[in-house]
Design a protein around this motif. Sequence first.
Motif, PDB file in Angstrom:
ATOM      1  N   THR B   8       6.267  -0.231   8.307  1.00 45.23           N
ATOM      2  CA  THR B   8       5.145  -0.746   7.529  1.00 45.23           C
ATOM      3  C   THR B   8       4.956   0.040   6.242  1.00 45.23           C
ATOM      4  OG1 THR B   8       3.657   0.709   8.718  1.00 45.23           O
ATOM      5  CG2 THR B   8       3.919  -1.519   9.576  1.00 45.23           C
ATOM      6  N   PHE B  11       3.367  -1.287   2.880  1.00 43.16           N
ATOM      7  CA  PHE B  11       1.939  -1.510   2.663  1.00 43.16           C
ATOM      8  C   PHE B  11       1.272  -0.219   2.235  1.00 43.16           C
ATOM      9  CE2 PHE B  11       3.100  -4.586   6.047  1.00 43.16           C
ATOM     10  CZ  PHE B  11       3.009  -5.712   5.252  1.00 43.16           C
ATOM     11  N   PRO B  12       0.221  -0.327   1.418  1.00 41.14           N
ATOM     12  CA  PRO B  12      -0.453   0.898   0.994  1.00 41.14           C
ATOM     13  C   PRO B  12      -1.091   1.579   2.190  1.00 41.14           C
ATOM     14  CG  PRO B  12      -1.726  -1.047   0.384  1.00 41.14           C
ATOM     15  CD  PRO B  12      -0.416  -1.535   0.913  1.00 41.14           C
ATOM     16  N   ARG B  13      -0.921   2.879   2.285  1.00 41.78           N
ATOM     17  CA  ARG B  13      -1.537   3.643   3.370  1.00 41.78           C
ATOM     18  C   ARG B  13      -2.997   3.913   3.024  1.00 41.78           C
ATOM     19  NH1 ARG B  13       2.372   2.902   6.229  1.00 41.78           N
ATOM     20  NH2 ARG B  13       3.987   4.433   6.707  1.00 41.78           N
ATOM     21  N   PRO B  14      -3.869   3.856   4.031  1.00 34.57           N
ATOM     22  CA  PRO B  14      -5.277   4.148   3.745  1.00 34.57           C
ATOM     23  C   PRO B  14      -5.463   5.594   3.292  1.00 34.57           C
ATOM     24  CG  PRO B  14      -4.973   3.453   6.032  1.00 34.57           C
ATOM     25  CD  PRO B  14      -3.629   3.499   5.414  1.00 34.57           C
ATOM     26  N   GLN B  15      -6.345   5.793   2.329  1.00 32.19           N
ATOM     27  CA  GLN B  15      -6.737   7.142   1.939  1.00 32.19           C
ATOM     28  C   GLN B  15      -7.625   7.712   3.027  1.00 32.19           C
ATOM     29  OE1 GLN B  15      -5.743   8.873  -0.436  1.00 32.19           O
ATOM     30  NE2 GLN B  15      -5.498   7.744  -2.350  1.00 32.19           N
ATOM     31  N   TRP B  96      -8.826   0.006   1.752  1.00 28.86           N
ATOM     32  CA  TRP B  96      -8.966   0.538   3.111  1.00 28.86           C
ATOM     33  C   TRP B  96      -8.980   2.067   3.071  1.00 28.86           C
ATOM     34  CZ3 TRP B  96      -8.858   2.222   7.989  1.00 28.86           C
ATOM     35  CH2 TRP B  96      -9.071   1.317   9.041  1.00 28.86           C
TER      36      TRP B  96
END
Lengths: 231, 231
Positions: B8, B11-15, B96
């Motif tokens: 995955t 997809f941008p990783r949550p901060q 997110w």
Amino acid sequence: MAVKSNKTAEFPRPQVTVDVVILTLREGALQALLMKRGAAPFEGQWALPGGYIHPQEDQNLDAAARRILRDKAGIETPYLEQLQGFGDGKRDPRGWTATFAYFALVAAETLDPQHGANAEAVAWRNATEKQKLAFDHAEILATAVARLRSKVEYTTLPVHLLPPKFTLPDLQRVYEQILGRKMDKSAFRKRMAEADFVEPVPGEQRPASNRPAQIYRVKRGFKTIFFDRTI
Amino acid sequence: MAVKSNKTAEFPRPQVTVDVVILTLREGALQALLMKRGAAPFEGQWALPGGYIHPQEDQNLDAAARRILRDKAGIETPYLEQLQGFGDGKRDPRGWTATFAYFALVAAETLDPQHGANAEAVAWRNATEKQKLAFDHAEILATAVARLRSKVEYTTLPVHLLPPKFTLPDLQRVYEQILGRKMDKSAFRKRMAEADFVEPVPGEQRPASNRPAQIYRVKRGFKTIFFDRTI
DNA sequence: TTAATAGTGTCTCTAAGACACTATGAA
DNA sequence: TTCATAGTGTCTTAGAGACACTATTAA
């Protein structure tokens, strides 16, 4: 939230995951669902089911945990609560990582770990004896067991380890197995009656070669009940 | 930890951040330390002190929370415990995000919020009345207050809201203010004696225009004591 | 009738709460 | 001597634990 948002942006941000400790009572012991890792790091070692957050798919942290439960173990509606965050620079050899650990309780009878994604790499293992697991998962597992034991002392949590219909002796046995000590039948039943969270299923009894036991179920709208503690 | 680590990654990783609810008892009320945000999002609104994890500097999550406490509020050794994780796609308009929320208890007498980084943007605000804060910080604050109230019922936590030396009537007042009800003096003192976590400071008394009160301190090696609750 | 477990009743003892009492210093 | 608050003693009562008792079924 940082007041200044980009001051430290040059440093790598920690990766964050969600891991779930799934506990059940099987063969008279508390067991946890573990998965064998298929990739580095810790390839071939046992680990808790877990994964990254999918921002487009997971509404929030709880939803991410539920998705992991569903995808990896085929479990739809267990008791689920957030356990604790774990994070440091050593738990993953690739660098600083953190995880939101959850713990779930399921009835052994209502699930089959083989229904998960990669079935052969899934197993129930005793949760109370020390073992080597990938990352800091042994510590997370121990924390979950401690939390369960502590909550069992003063809540109705153990019902979630039983199927929807059960008898009061069943329930007492669950308490006794988790706490590792015998409890007085009379006192136990008085407290359960007072907590008022289970009700007899009319006309249903468990047949046996002795006096049959009344079958109970959890009352509608039931939420975990905390027994009194006083300061 | 994901079994497959890069599935995955597109997809941008949550901060992820660490936020700290700092509670104290001032002017007879429970108050929280808040900071006015100097940048978007939520510029000009009040928020909990918090920040990003500094992987090269913070050994683990607890250390990150302690660094924030030190840098933003000048507090060195308060009572600190992890509260809960919060994370979803809506709390931050940028996407997110997730936070590891902590809560700290400090004695009002032992600290001066002006010693923090940007002094004019720091203030004590009533913690129990609803208010609008940046992000989901109002919810986090409410969760911290609920946790404190619940723990006060059966632990010795409130001592951390007092300076190192205090009298038993002082301590009882703290319990009463947080719980919002009067307690019986005799029963209260019996329980404190039984918990055995404070000791009189020999020869020290608080002078007054009435019978002076014996001064107490927390015993060496003291850890939070949980009073009995039974299942 | 017996064996085995389900389910209830009773007694004791501890501990919490209520409340009255004594203690001590300043004014 | 009075006032105000610190600190203690005593009585009552609720509840937990121990344990004995009754109930109900199959064999």
